[in-house]
Design a protein around this motif. Structure first.
Motif, PDB file in Angstrom:
ATOM      1  N   LEU A 165       0.830  -1.196   0.000  1.00 49.21           N
ATOM      2  CA  LEU A 165       0.000   0.000   0.000  1.00 49.21           C
ATOM      3  C   LEU A 165       0.869   1.252   0.000  1.00 49.21           C
ATOM      4  CD1 LEU A 165      -3.084   0.718   0.270  1.00 49.21           C
ATOM      5  CD2 LEU A 165      -2.668   0.899   2.733  1.00 49.21           C
ATOM      6  N   GLY A 166       0.497   2.232  -0.814  1.00 47.28           N
ATOM      7  CA  GLY A 166       1.246   3.476  -0.857  1.00 47.28           C
ATOM      8  C   GLY A 166       0.357   4.631  -1.273  1.00 47.28           C
ATOM      9  N   SER A 167       0.959   5.792  -1.416  1.00 45.58           N
ATOM     10  CA  SER A 167       0.227   6.970  -1.878  1.00 45.58           C
ATOM     11  C   SER A 167       1.148   7.825  -2.731  1.00 45.58           C
ATOM     12  CB  SER A 167      -0.299   7.791  -0.702  1.00 45.58           C
ATOM     13  OG  SER A 167      -0.917   8.986  -1.159  1.00 45.58           O
ATOM     14  N   LEU A 168       0.608   8.318  -3.842  1.00 46.52           N
ATOM     15  CA  LEU A 168       1.362   9.199  -4.721  1.00 46.52           C
ATOM     16  C   LEU A 168       1.022  10.665  -4.485  1.00 46.52           C
ATOM     17  CD1 LEU A 168       1.179   7.287  -8.127  1.00 46.52           C
ATOM     18  CD2 LEU A 168       3.162   7.538  -6.634  1.00 46.52           C
ATOM     19  N   GLY A 169       0.091  10.943  -3.564  1.00 44.89           N
ATOM     20  CA  GLY A 169      -0.302  12.321  -3.333  1.00 44.89           C
ATOM     21  C   GLY A 169      -1.024  12.903  -4.532  1.00 44.89           C
ATOM     22  N   THR A 170      -1.118  14.214  -4.575  1.00 50.37           N
ATOM     23  CA  THR A 170      -1.750  14.904  -5.697  1.00 50.37           C
ATOM     24  C   THR A 170      -0.695  15.234  -6.754  1.00 50.37           C
ATOM     25  OG1 THR A 170      -1.410  16.995  -4.571  1.00 50.37           O
ATOM     26  CG2 THR A 170      -3.545  15.932  -4.264  1.00 50.37           C
ATOM     27  N   PRO A 171      -1.112  15.577  -7.966  1.00 48.74           N
ATOM     28  CA  PRO A 171      -0.132  15.939  -8.999  1.00 48.74           C
ATOM     29  C   PRO A 171       0.795  17.074  -8.570  1.00 48.74           C
ATOM     30  CG  PRO A 171      -2.273  15.570  -9.996  1.00 48.74           C
ATOM     31  CD  PRO A 171      -2.486  15.517  -8.505  1.00 48.74           C
ATOM     32  N   GLU A 172       0.274  18.036  -7.802  1.00 50.93           N
ATOM     33  CA  GLU A 172       1.100  19.159  -7.360  1.00 50.93           C
ATOM     34  C   GLU A 172       2.207  18.685  -6.418  1.00 50.93           C
ATOM     35  OE1 GLU A 172      -2.649  20.310  -8.927  1.00 50.93           O
ATOM     36  OE2 GLU A 172      -2.242  19.067  -7.145  1.00 50.93           O
ATOM     37  N   THR A 173       1.829  17.831  -5.467  1.00 49.77           N
ATOM     38  CA  THR A 173       2.819  17.278  -4.535  1.00 49.77           C
ATOM     39  C   THR A 173       3.857  16.463  -5.292  1.00 49.77           C
ATOM     40  OG1 THR A 173       1.145  17.151  -2.799  1.00 49.77           O
ATOM     41  CG2 THR A 173       3.134  15.841  -2.490  1.00 49.77           C
ATOM     42  N   ARG A 174       3.352  15.657  -6.229  1.00 50.71           N
ATOM     43  CA  ARG A 174       4.250  14.783  -6.977  1.00 50.71           C
ATOM     44  C   ARG A 174       5.207  15.593  -7.861  1.00 50.71           C
ATOM     45  NH1 ARG A 174       0.679  11.549  -8.511  1.00 50.71           N
ATOM     46  NH2 ARG A 174       0.537  11.779 -10.770  1.00 50.71           N
ATOM     47  N   ALA A 175       4.734  16.727  -8.393  1.00 52.41           N
ATOM     48  CA  ALA A 175       5.584  17.552  -9.249  1.00 52.41           C
ATOM     49  C   ALA A 175       6.775  18.098  -8.462  1.00 52.41           C
ATOM     50  CB  ALA A 175       4.768  18.690  -9.842  1.00 52.41           C
ATOM     51  N   ALA A 176       6.486  18.573  -7.235  1.00 49.36           N
ATOM     52  CA  ALA A 176       7.583  19.100  -6.400  1.00 49.36           C
ATOM     53  C   ALA A 176       8.547  17.985  -6.016  1.00 49.36           C
ATOM     54  CB  ALA A 176       6.999  19.753  -5.151  1.00 49.36           C
ATOM     55  N   TYR A 177       7.994  16.822  -5.673  1.00 47.41           N
ATOM     56  CA  TYR A 177       8.842  15.679  -5.315  1.00 47.41           C
ATOM     57  C   TYR A 177       9.651  15.216  -6.524  1.00 47.41           C
ATOM     58  CZ  TYR A 177      10.053  10.789  -4.597  1.00 47.41           C
ATOM     59  OH  TYR A 177      10.720   9.602  -4.538  1.00 47.41           O
ATOM     60  N   ARG A 178       9.028  15.263  -7.679  1.00 46.85           N
ATOM     61  CA  ARG A 178       9.687  14.806  -8.897  1.00 46.85           C
ATOM     62  C   ARG A 178      10.975  15.597  -9.159  1.00 46.85           C
ATOM     63  NH1 ARG A 178       9.848  15.653 -14.335  1.00 46.85           N
ATOM     64  NH2 ARG A 178       9.525  13.875 -15.729  1.00 46.85           N
ATOM     65  N   GLU A 179      10.923  16.893  -8.922  1.00 47.97           N
ATOM     66  CA  GLU A 179      12.119  17.728  -9.115  1.00 47.97           C
ATOM     67  C   GLU A 179      13.241  17.283  -8.184  1.00 47.97           C
ATOM     68  OE1 GLU A 179      11.346  21.881  -8.851  1.00 47.97           O
ATOM     69  OE2 GLU A 179       9.761  21.855 -10.376  1.00 47.97           O
ATOM     70  N   ARG A 180      12.906  17.000  -6.936  1.00 45.76           N
ATOM     71  CA  ARG A 180      13.913  16.530  -5.976  1.00 45.76           C
ATOM     72  C   ARG A 180      14.491  15.194  -6.411  1.00 45.76           C
ATOM     73  NH1 ARG A 180      12.900  15.813  -0.008  1.00 45.76           N
ATOM     74  NH2 ARG A 180      15.137  15.392  -0.219  1.00 45.76           N
ATOM     75  N   LEU A 181      13.612  14.285  -6.873  1.00 44.47           N
ATOM     76  CA  LEU A 181      14.066  12.957  -7.277  1.00 44.47           C
ATOM     77  C   LEU A 181      14.955  13.040  -8.508  1.00 44.47           C
ATOM     78  CD1 LEU A 181      13.999   9.902  -6.877  1.00 44.47           C
ATOM     79  CD2 LEU A 181      11.894   9.831  -8.243  1.00 44.47           C
ATOM     80  N   VAL A 182      14.573  13.859  -9.492  1.00 42.19           N
ATOM     81  CA  VAL A 182      15.385  14.014 -10.701  1.00 42.19           C
ATOM     82  C   VAL A 182      16.775  14.537 -10.332  1.00 42.19           C
ATOM     83  CG1 VAL A 182      15.673  15.379 -12.815  1.00 42.19           C
ATOM     84  CG2 VAL A 182      13.480  14.290 -12.310  1.00 42.19           C
ATOM     85  N   ALA A 183      16.823  15.516  -9.442  1.00 41.39           N
ATOM     86  CA  ALA A 183      18.117  16.063  -9.012  1.00 41.39           C
ATOM     87  C   ALA A 183      18.960  14.985  -8.341  1.00 41.39           C
ATOM     88  CB  ALA A 183      17.895  17.241  -8.072  1.00 41.39           C
ATOM     89  N   TYR A 184      18.327  14.157  -7.530  1.00 42.36           N
ATOM     90  CA  TYR A 184      19.050  13.075  -6.842  1.00 42.36           C
ATOM     91  C   TYR A 184      19.582  12.068  -7.866  1.00 42.36           C
ATOM     92  CZ  TYR A 184      19.829   8.944  -3.919  1.00 42.36           C
ATOM     93  OH  TYR A 184      20.382   7.849  -3.308  1.00 42.36           O
ATOM     94  N   LEU A 185      18.752  11.699  -8.841  1.00 45.91           N
ATOM     95  CA  LEU A 185      19.181  10.728  -9.849  1.00 45.91           C
ATOM     96  C   LEU A 185      20.315  11.286 -10.696  1.00 45.91           C
ATOM     97  CD1 LEU A 185      15.695   9.352 -10.993  1.00 45.91           C
ATOM     98  CD2 LEU A 185      17.365   8.208  -9.538  1.00 45.91           C
TER      99      LEU A 185
END
Length: 413
Positions: A165-185
């Motif tokens: 079980l998990g949660s992806l949050g809303t698109p807005e939350t995911r967009a901000a997280y996505r930037e952090r993840l891309v930078a980490y990768l």
């Protein structure tokens, strides 16, 4: 001599001895889902390609690599459906289902098509059972759908179930997280597989699914979306978990859980079993999908489970012999009339069609475990009726009397 034709690679035939298990699974799904108010829906085998490129997402493996797409006579691009949610939401919008009491609860049992590598329980043409609830945003509908899939898998007997079980949050939350993840990768790009590097900008969350050892080592320390959920998303996720707790369904919170489709938001889930190496099924919430397809903002959630995978993991079902109330030994007009009359009366009737002798026909009736056998001799104008349980054999005056006797001695139920 012509070469013997075979089924194309990655497809398979459903043989007669496999049909009863599939039918039993379909009946279980129908009883559980329709008992909860879900109604059957069927969508076309192919749709306009844009439905999937917009709905499923252009960055997904499904759209980039796995769709069977072709051009019709009018020059339009069409695609064999690779999944069921986008077509059902399209149907919901097209047919004005928003005017119905919400949520609209639908279920399906259909074939799908993906050009992926065939393996155990996974084919290029495969079947799924699925359910969708469109028009309700609360956590109760999320929990209901999860419990319904759990009920189906439990009744079929698919081994020890594990719910991730998990949660992806809303698109807005995911967009901000996505930037952090891309930078980490990007920081650790030299340790990632070429495939993951190639889609960092397209779909960085898929890095959590990678099998490459170096990538997995990097992802062990990656930032997690669950740690960054907005308060409303976290509250929704907690409410779903509270309802699963109340229903007595165990689960494991998996912050790395991702799905291969772009439309998912908030709740995400997947069922695994110790009887199979791949997931049996899963799904999640897709509150933005209707808008992506040109409709008004409409919340939705659903799941799909692979029929072949479920049956591969299921406990072997006891072989059930088809009931035969009456076997008609004879191929003449009277025999044919008797078989037809028996079926109209509600009996399960099989007729001799292979030209067997009376002795051979009786052997075939014994193989079928027929309750009664009618030996029809058109030339002599007689019908001998044999009760296979008692061995009693009598001459019966006409076909109507045969039917009456057979009905009286038929299998219970």
């Amino acid at each position: 001599m012509a070469t013997k034709l075979q089924a194309s690679k990655g497809t398979h035939d459903v043989l007669p001895d496999q049909a009863p298990e599939r039918l039993a699974l379909e009946r279980i799904a129908r009883r559980i889902l329709e008992g909860a108010g879900y109604e059957r829906i069927e969508t076309p085998a192919f749709e306009v390609t844009e439905l999937f490129s917009r709905g499923v997402g252009g960055s997904t493996d499904i759209v980039q690599k796995e769709m069977f797409t072709f051009e019709d006579e009018g020059g339009r691009s069409l695609t064999l459906r690779p999944e069921g949610t986008a077509p059902i939401v399209r149907s919901y919008l097209e047919h004005g289902m928003h005017k119905l009491p919400q949520p609209v609860k639908l279920w399906y049992w259909e074939s799908f098509f993906r050009a992926e590598k065939p393996q155990a329980g996974r084919y290029r043409q495969f079947w799924q059972v699925g359910a969708e609830a469109i028009g309700a945003a609360g956590p109760a509908v999320d929990a209901e759908l999860i419990t319904l899939l759990h009920a189906i898998l439990s009744e079929v007997g698919t081994g020890s179930l594990k719910l991730r079980l998990g949660s992806l949050g809303t698109p807005e939350t995911r967009a901000a997280y996505r930037e952090r993840l891309v930078a980490y990768l990007r920081t650790h790009e030299d340790r990632l597989s070429a495939e993951v590097v190639g889609r960092i900008d397209l779909n960085p969350l898929r890095a959590f699914d990678a099998d490459d050892p170096g990538t997995r080592e990097v992802m062990a320390n990656a930032p997690l979306l669950l740690d960054e959920l907005a308060p409303d998303d976290a509250e929704h996720f907690a409410a779903v978990r509270a309802r699963l707790d109340a229903a007595g369904i165990d689960y494991v919170i998996d912050p790395t859980l991702v799905r291969g489709l772009d439309y998912y938001t908030r709740t995400l889930f997947e069922f695994e079993t110790d009887a199979l190496s791949s997931a049996l099924g899963g799904g999640g919430r897709y509150d933005g999908l209707a808008e992506q397809l040109g409709g008004p903002a409409t919340p939705g959630i659903g799941w799909a489970a692979g029929v072949e995978r479920i049956l591969l993991a299921a406990e072997p079902a006891p072989h059930r012999v088809a009931v035969c109330d009456l076997y008609v030994a004879g191929e003449g007009v009277t025999a044919f009339a008797l078989a037809s009359e028996g079926r109209r009366a509600g009996l399960s009737v099989q007729q001799e069609l292979a030209g067997r002798s009376t002795k051979g026909a009786l052997k075939q009736a014994a193989r079928l475990k027929a309750t009664a056998v009618a030996v029809v001799d058109d030339a002599a104008g007689t019908i001998h009726l044999k009760d296979t349980e008692t061995g009693e054999q009598t001459v019966v005056p006409d076909t109507t009397a045969v039917i009456a006797r057979a009905l009286k001695g038929r299998h219970p139920g």
